[in-house]
Design an enzyme around this catalytic site. Structure first.
Site, PDB file in Angstrom:
ATOM      1  N   LYS A 254      20.292 -26.071  20.150  1.00 14.44           N
ATOM      2  CA  LYS A 254      20.203 -27.903  19.491  1.00 14.44           C
ATOM      3  C   LYS A 254      20.593 -27.701  17.544  1.00 14.44           C
ATOM      4  O   LYS A 254      20.367 -26.788  17.455  1.00 14.44           O
ATOM      5  CB  LYS A 254      18.930 -28.750  19.518  1.00 14.44           C
ATOM      6  CG  LYS A 254      18.557 -28.909  18.464  1.00 14.44           C
ATOM      7  CD  LYS A 254      17.132 -29.743  18.476  1.00 14.44           C
ATOM      8  CE  LYS A 254      16.349 -30.679  16.794  1.00 14.44           C
ATOM      9  NZ  LYS A 254      15.152 -30.722  17.146  1.00 14.44           N
ATOM     10  N   LYS A 266      11.031 -39.560   9.473  1.00 16.06           N
ATOM     11  CA  LYS A 266       9.267 -39.002   8.918  1.00 16.06           C
ATOM     12  C   LYS A 266       8.782 -38.970   7.476  1.00 16.06           C
ATOM     13  O   LYS A 266       9.357 -39.339   6.900  1.00 16.06           O
ATOM     14  CB  LYS A 266       9.908 -37.643   8.982  1.00 16.06           C
ATOM     15  CG  LYS A 266      10.911 -37.319  10.628  1.00 16.06           C
ATOM     16  CD  LYS A 266      11.382 -35.842  10.417  1.00 16.06           C
ATOM     17  CE  LYS A 266      11.582 -35.431  11.553  1.00 16.06           C
ATOM     18  NZ  LYS A 266      10.588 -34.853  13.116  1.00 16.06           N
ATOM     19  N   ASP A 336      13.687 -40.719  15.974  1.00 19.61           N
ATOM     20  CA  ASP A 336      13.022 -39.108  16.194  1.00 19.61           C
ATOM     21  C   ASP A 336      13.421 -37.930  16.753  1.00 19.61           C
ATOM     22  O   ASP A 336      12.559 -37.314  16.567  1.00 19.61           O
ATOM     23  CB  ASP A 336      11.728 -38.834  15.187  1.00 19.61           C
ATOM     24  CG  ASP A 336      11.963 -37.524  13.843  1.00 19.61           C
ATOM     25  OD1 ASP A 336      12.548 -36.927  13.754  1.00 19.61           O
ATOM     26  OD2 ASP A 336      10.472 -37.700  13.679  1.00 19.61           O
ATOM     27  N   GLU A 338      15.399 -36.903  18.847  1.00 20.54           N
ATOM     28  CA  GLU A 338      17.367 -36.899  18.743  1.00 20.54           C
ATOM     29  C   GLU A 338      17.312 -35.337  19.362  1.00 20.54           C
ATOM     30  O   GLU A 338      18.747 -35.508  20.308  1.00 20.54           O
ATOM     31  CB  GLU A 338      17.495 -37.350  17.425  1.00 20.54           C
ATOM     32  CG  GLU A 338      17.543 -35.488  16.485  1.00 20.54           C
ATOM     33  CD  GLU A 338      16.122 -34.914  16.269  1.00 20.54           C
ATOM     34  OE1 GLU A 338      16.388 -34.152  15.995  1.00 20.54           O
ATOM     35  OE2 GLU A 338      15.403 -36.413  15.999  1.00 20.54           O
ATOM     36  N   ARG A 340      16.885 -34.063  21.729  1.00 24.33           N
ATOM     37  CA  ARG A 340      17.011 -34.023  23.586  1.00 24.33           C
ATOM     38  C   ARG A 340      18.044 -34.934  23.396  1.00 24.33           C
ATOM     39  O   ARG A 340      19.087 -34.875  24.775  1.00 24.33           O
ATOM     40  CB  ARG A 340      15.737 -34.907  24.148  1.00 24.33           C
ATOM     41  CG  ARG A 340      15.088 -36.103  23.489  1.00 24.33           C
ATOM     42  CD  ARG A 340      14.251 -36.511  24.214  1.00 24.33           C
ATOM     43  NE  ARG A 340      13.021 -36.208  23.197  1.00 24.33           N
ATOM     44  CZ  ARG A 340      12.228 -36.297  23.193  1.00 24.33           C
ATOM     45  NH1 ARG A 340      11.274 -36.362  24.527  1.00 24.33           N
ATOM     46  NH2 ARG A 340      11.194 -35.275  22.505  1.00 24.33           N
TER      47      ARG A 340
END
Length: 489
Positions: A254, A266, A336, A338, A340
């Site tokens: 990632k 966030k 958020d 993201e 995955r």
């Protein structure tokens, strides 16, 4: 601190810090016949007088010019990780005591048979890893230089080109460099440039840009980056060190270069740490560099999804539905979650394109894994017992530990969507790391052995650890290198 290792004779006419290695009984074999034999009686007397004070290290003056530091090697110092940790602790010792002088090892001083034959190379490896600093953007840099001058019969493999330990240090430090860079410097466009430079080490690098990703239907990955002015990419790094027929080992990372959370923004506090959200990709890139440097006899492919998750007028919205490369549809309930989405397309692409022996993905994926395991273990999720056992054993060996967490079909109901094939977050609550891994598992379509490492608690440390001094840890490079060396070469 700058570490310089060189072969050079000791000059007793200059102030010198002589470092000697003693066994668990504090015996230094060959001291009377060594180059420093004239200091032998003073050294033995000092050791005898301070025997009860000597734990791992002890330093004392033997003349107006010579200081001696004793490194005590215990019987349990037999594994590479033990020896690396001792080297790292030694660096702490010389820093705390301001002993920035020369290490001298005499050719007539021998190690006791209880010591691993690779001890000295591993000791230096730990010292070099621990010495890492990221001061690139400081106008006043620390200029301490620690010279390690070797005069003796030790074969310093770590200085040789393509040596395993040196290659590993270089790979770990490259990973740390990438993770340490701020988001305004190492955005996806710059990251791609740095990956392309790996071609000089014999790696094949292919870059899929936004247009190519759109043609392939990688809408899960593209959706994450669509709010950024930077590009979105899939970078593919290949190493062929074995026969062309051998199935490659695949590593997927990632690479969210900065994660604001997108529209699901966030909190401001600690958002600066989200420069580390590309650490999974950095591990893959550092590992591939290591394999190339040491000419590993294995075929491997590293695939990293590089994006920036920003809140913009074009950013992905909560409630959007995207169609992934696999053909499966995903309802975006929280922008958020993201990482995955990036991994989903990367995993399916890697499996379909390369038909690998196994796939291991790494990501700073969930805060929930930190709640579960803190910063002691990475979370391991897998569909394969053999691969899990190999990862656990390798982690114990190098001190980069993993702990297997559950996957079960019963968790699927938490990520099933009423509008699409699945949703990207579990809003019912609980099992945050497991449902994230359960989500990823849906994109392994052909039952390829797969493991997911959630390294959110391991990729960086505010306090430092055995082999790092705080900040980026490089966690994962040594683990995966050991896995390959022990099981697949």
């Amino acid at each position: 601190m700058t570490i310089k290792i060189q072969n050079k004779k000791l000059n007793l006419n200059k102030p010198t810090n002589i470092v000697l290695f003693a066994n668990s009984n504090l015996d230094i074999e060959g001291l009377n016949k060594s180059t420093i034999h004239q200091l032998a009686n003073s050294i033995k007397t000092s050791i005898k007088l301070n025997k009860n004070k000597i734990k791992d290290f002890f330093s004392f003056d033997v003349s107006s010019k010579e200081k001696v530091t004793i490194v005590k090697i215990k019987k349990e110092h037999i594994s590479s990780n033990d020896n690396e940790k001792l080297g790292a602790k030694f660096l702490n010792f010389i820093q705390s005591n301001s002993l920035y002088e020369n290490v001298f090892i005499d050719k007539n001083i021998k190690f006791n048979n209880q010591i691993n034959k690779n001890f000295f190379n591993e000791f230096l490896s730990g010292l070099l890893i621990k010495s890492y600093t990221f001061d690139k953007y400081k106008t006043k840099k620390i200029t301490n230089i620690f010279n390690i001058n070797i005069h003796g019969n030790f074969k310093l493999d770590i200085l040789q080109k393509n040596n395993k330990l040196k290659s590993l240090v270089d790979g770990v430090n490259f990973t740390k460099d990438l993770v340490s860079e701020p988001g305004n410097i190492l955005h996806p466009d710059e990251y791609v440039k740095r990956i392309k430079k790996l071609k000089s080490f014999g790696l094949k690098v292919s870059i899929l840009d936004k247009n190519k990703l759109k043609q392939l239907g990688m809408n899960a990955l593209l959706g994450v980056g669509q709010g950024s002015i930077r590009g979105s990419y899939l970078a593919i790094i290949e190493w062929k060190g074995s026969s062309k027929q051998q199935q490659p080992l695949a590593f997927v990372g990632k690479g969210v270069c900065f994660d604001t959370g997108g529209i699901s923004l966030k909190p401001a506090k600690f958002m600066e740490d989200m420069t580390y959200d590309m650490a999974g990709s950095a591990v893959v890139v550092g590992l591939m560099k290591t394999l190339a440097l040491r000419k590993a006899k294995v075929n491997a492919v590293g695939v990293v999804g590089l994006v920036e998750n920003m809140p913009d007028g074009n950013a992905q919205r909560p409630g959007d539905i995207v169609k992934s490369f696999s053909g499966k549809t995903i309802e975006i309930l929280n922008t958020d979650a993201e990482g995955r989405l990036v991994l989903a397309d990367a995993l399916t692409y890697t499996e379909k394109k390369y038909k690998p022996k196994f796939i291991i993905d790494l990501a700073t994926l969930t805060g929930a894994i930190i709640v579960s395991l803190g910063s002691e273990y990475a979370g391991l999720f897998s569909n394969d017992d053999k691969l899990s056992a190999e990862l656990f054993k390798s982690g114990e060996k190098v001190g980069e530990k993993v702990w297997r967490m559950p996957l079960n079909d019963n968790y699927d109901k938490l990520i099933d969507s009423k509008k699409a094939d699945m949703q990207n977050i579990n809003y019912v609550g609980g099992a945050g790391s497991t449902t994230a891994a359960q989500f990823l598992q849906r994109f392994i379509l052909n039952k390829t052995p797969w493991a997911h490492l959630d390294i959110a608690g391991m990729a960086f440390s505010k306090y430092g650890g055995a082999l790092n001094s705080g900040g980026a840890t490089g966690y994962g490079v040594r683990l995966l290198n050991q896995l390959i060396e022990d099981n697949y070469e």
